[in-house]
Design an enzyme around this catalytic site. Structure first.
Site, PDB file in Angstrom:
ATOM      1  CD  GLU A   1    -115.521  28.284 -90.558  1.00 25.22           C
ATOM      2  OE1 GLU A   1    -114.895  28.852 -91.456  1.00 25.22           O
ATOM      3  OE2 GLU A   1    -115.011  27.954 -89.475  1.00 25.22           O
ATOM      4  N   GLY A   2    -120.661  28.318 -94.070  1.00 24.01           N
ATOM      5  CA  GLY A   2    -121.208  28.702 -95.367  1.00 24.01           C
ATOM      6  C   GLY A   2    -121.073  27.544 -96.328  1.00 24.01           C
TER       7      GLY A   2
END
Length: 839
Positions: A506-507
């Site tokens: 998620e990043g």
């Protein structure tokens, strides 16, 4: 002398005007009055009047808007448009995704504390609380962490069936479609609890409730798509995954090479308009068991077929990132192989070559072609505030509860290891971070229920997973050899192995810290920057003029406020309440002003170059992050009733925030390329020097001592830890030993003090306890408690051992960490004479 007094008075008035942020017209009026008074009284001679008349005239000119706009603003406007960096459509979509929330108050330099104090936590409904207390408990009981992670590499069939039956995959799907319709706060609590039992269980549940087909359908799907897919997702008949990342694309999803070309093809015996897909996806959670795949790809339409369908215009050929839903068994899709990311949750690749799908399979229908990136960043900005913060909190709560108990039970040199100052450095940090994590989890999840705060969720994702990394590492240090030997007795090894997953997904954390938090926060949260950019792009000189002079006044005000609050030790800052949190409100306001001023100067000096100065922007992002973390801690303490027993934990967390803010500023000033500007900024932020220190040893020790004692606070800080795993469960045994110790510790200490002196003739614990009773050292009840506790104490400090065949994968004998026999244990005690068996 009167002239000096007059000058001092003028400076004082100007300082006050700058500190309160007085409007331009008031500056002009008061300056004119001061000038007139100086001329009338003769304080200003002819030369002084002439010299000071020039800036007064300029000031007066600035109040005549049409004249100011033509003479001053227009040249600046032209230069600004030339240096304004180009912004791609994907950058704009990412920037505009989500909402601005509390982080904007922290960035603007004068926080409106009512935004924090009047914000309401999301309270779980009766149905949500019941689900947490019952269904989650039952699901956890179906899962054995060791068997999942080492033997089966998968959840047991009973757990899969229960997940589907009870709707764990449909927590975010609204009730009107048959889902549970849970709040973000409830989803967060569910994932946290499951993660304290087994990471793979939590990941399996959280992914369909995060970025994936369910959420995208809820927000963007057509009615037909919702009717087709949502019932299956609710029942568990359909298991979703979402294919976004791949070998060439990780955090930079805009570089996606996966392609889709609009063309005609055959589907179910008919010629239809559709898309020919070619893709290679990697690291996709649930892919090996998925029945429906969400796909992101770059859509091209070289023949203009889609444009002709939508509006009769066939000139558009490049649509950009698009999302579609495809059955996993659709012709041409290769799916089912697995990655192994340190834990047993299902994760694997998806491949497709010349896969033809109808155009109606685009999520939202053909009209949403090219809108995929906006869909993804908006959903991710919300989901980022639920899933990974929940995993981080689970690790923090589990580390807090288990390490506190273990450091009390485990003894070395005749003393509980938790009393050693070196150990307390780690255990106090675990306690402080656990309090911080829960405060951030509750506030961030509640925020997601009210809006989609993109910057706040990026802050939460980065800092909470980093706190998880630190907490698990600290716990491993304390457990030492007990922590590194894998087996059923070791409940922390899986978390240690899986920490890199939370750091990466998620990043990636490096990207999140260095590019996202300040990069997005500086533009979205600033009162003037983004509107100025928009005014420049729209060539709106009037709007730009108003914004420009508002921005100048803003920067002057924040600079003077930062300096003044620094000189006064934040005494002039505002606190919305009295009590122990008041000084922290004032300190946060001081640093909020410092951040606003430093950011303005930095953007003014470096301009577009700041985008490449990642370490500088990361440090400013750290300041913004710690301001938010501080707010979360204050809110948590207040909402919990400002309990006296929590105050030390709140102070630890807030003292740590202030120290981290100061450290970030120091690093920023030390590395700012324009050294004279760096000196000015340092003077404004730390006019009396940096006086912020790390959390004191004394306060850290208080937390370390408290976590070794049974208390309501200990239970509240670990309230989501699953503790009902049965008699053979490692956590249950440790909890039981900790409970027994409360009544057995005094007689146990007497017994082993005598044992260490060689006062017993017996060769094992039982005979020695009989001697202790006969001599009157212990009464029979005390001896029974010591015997019961000592047996359990020894069990919880043991590490697992296995037959070689079992380690090599032969699980047929069921050999799962049997440990030593009672006879072997007695021999160990006899050999050591008890001297080294004090714990």
């Amino acid at each position: 002398m009167s002239f000096v007094i007059a000058v001092v008075a003028v400076i004082a008035v100007a300082w006050v005007l700058a500190f309160v942020g007085a409007p331009l017209w008031l500056w002009t009026v008061l300056s004119a009055l001061a000038y007139a008074a100086g001329v009338a009284t003769g304080s200003l001679g002819a030369i002084g009047a002439g010299v000071l008349g020039v800036p007064l005239a300029v000031l007066a000119l600035l109040n005549i808007v049409p004249l100011r706009r033509a003479i001053v603003t227009r040249p600046i406007f032209g230069a600004f448009k030339k240096v304004l960096p180009e912004m791609s459509s994907t950058e704009r979509e990412a920037l505009e995704a989500g909402d601005v929330w509390l982080e904007a108050e922290m960035f603007r330099g004068r926080p409106d504390w009512s935004q924090l104090l009047t914000f309401n936590y999301t309270k779980l409904t009766d149905a949500e609380q019941s689900f947490l207390d019952n269904e989650c408990e039952e699901l956890c009981k179906l899962v054995d962490d060791w068997k999942v992670e080492f033997e089966d590499k998968d959840l047991p069939p009973a757990a899969w069936a229960y997940i589907k039956e009870k709707g764990f995959f449909s927590m975010l799907i609204k009730k009107e479609y048959g889902g549970l319709g849970f709040s973000a706060a409830a989803q967060s609590a569910v994932v946290t609890k499951l993660a304290t039992r087994n990471i793979s269980l939590a990941v399996t549940v959280m992914v369909p409730n995060s970025l994936g087909p369910g959420e995208l359908l809820m927000h963007y799907g057509t009615d037909e798509q919702k009717k087709k897919w949502l019932p299956g997702l609710v029942s568990g008949e359909e298991i979703p995954c979402f294919g976004l990342t791949g070998p060439e694309v990780g955090s930079d999803a805009t570089a996606m090479p996966d392609s889709g070309v609009v063309c005609y093809g055959e589907h179910e015996g008919q010629r239809v308009l559709g898309i020919k897909l070619n893709f290679s996806k990697r690291y996709i959670t649930l892919a090996p068991v998925a029945t429906v795949v969400g796909l992101a790809f770059n859509l091209k339409d070289p023949q203009g077929l889609l444009g002709k369908l939508l509006n009769g215009d066939g000139t558009k050929s490049d649509y950009g990132i698009t999302c579609a839903l495809v059955p996993a068994k659709h012709e041409g899709i290769q799916i089912g192989r697995r990655h192994f990311p340190g834990a047993a949750f299902m994760n694997g690749p998806i491949f497709g070559r010349d896969v033809f799908i109808p155009i109606d399979w685009v999520i939202g229908g053909p009209a949403m072609a090219g809108k995929g990136w906006r869909m993804l960043v908006e959903c991710l900005s919300a989901g980022r505030g639920i899933s990974l913060p929940a995993l981080a909190t689970a690790g923090g709560q589990a580390a807090f509860r288990m390490t506190g108990a273990y450091s009390r039970v485990r003894r070395q040199f005749k003393m509980a290891i938790g009393k050693f100052e070196g150990v307390q450095e780690a255990t106090g940090r675990i306690a402080g971070n656990a309090y911080t994590l829960e405060a951030m989890r509750v506030l961030t999840a509640s925020a997601v229920d009210h809006c989609a705060p993109s910057v706040v969720t990026a802050i939460a994702k980065y800092h909470m997973t980093e706190l998880l990394r630190r907490s698990v590492t600290d716990a491993m240090d304390v457990l030492s050899g007990r922590g590194i030997q894998q087996g059923p007795r070791n409940p922390i090894a899986t978390a240690y192995k899986v920490v890199p997953v939370a750091i990466t997904v998620e990043g990636a954390n490096i990207l999140t810290r260095n590019l996202m938090i300040f990069g997005q926060g500086a533009i979205r949260c600033h009162e003037y920057v983004f509107p100025e950019m928009e005014a420049a792009r729209e060539n709106d000189l009037a709007a730009f003029d108003k914004l420009l002079f508002g921005h100048v006044g803003f920067s002057i005000n924040r600079g003077v406020r930062a300096l003044t609050l620094g000189l006064t030790g934040s005494a002039l800052a505002r606190s919305p309440m009295s009590g122990p949190m008041a000084p922290y409100f004032k300190q946060l306001e001081r640093f909020s002003a410092a951040l606003a001023f430093s950011s303005d100067v930095t953007m003014g000096v470096l301009g577009g170059e700041l985008k490449r100065k990642e370490r500088l922007s990361a440090r400013l992002g750290d300041v913004l992050s710690q301001l938010y973390i501080g707010c979360a801690v204050i809110k948590f303490f207040i909402e919990n009733g400002q309990k006296a027993e929590e105050l030390d934990h709140a102070r630890w967390a807030l003292d740590n925030c202030l120290y981290e803010i100061a450290k970030a500023f120091e690093g920023f000033f030390d590395n700012f390329p324009a050294r004279p500007i760096a000196a000015v900024l340092r003077l404004a932020v730390f006019p009396l020097g940096n006086q912020y220190k790390p959390v004191s040893d004394r306060l850290n020790q208080k937390l370390a001592d408290a976590m070794m004692e049974p208390s309501d606070l200990r239970d509240r800080m670990s309230h989501l830890v699953f503790r009902n795993g049965g008699e053979g469960d490692a956590v249950v045994k440790l909890e039981r030993a900790f409970e027994l110790l409360q009544t057995a510790e005094a007689p146990y200490a007497k017994f082993f003090k005598a044992l260490s002196k060689g006062e017993f003739a017996g060769g094992d614990t039982a005979s020695r306890l009989q001697e202790a009773v006969a001599r009157g050292l212990l009464n029979p009840q005390e001896a029974a408690r010591v015997a019961e506790y000592d047996a359990l104490r020894y069990e919880v400090i043991l590490t697992d051992d296995f037959a070689p065949e079992y380690i090599q994968g032969d699980f047929s004998q069921g050999d799962s960490g049997i440990g030593v026999t009672e006879a072997e244990r007695a021999k160990v005690l006899e050999f050591t004479g008890g001297r080294n068996r004090v714990g």
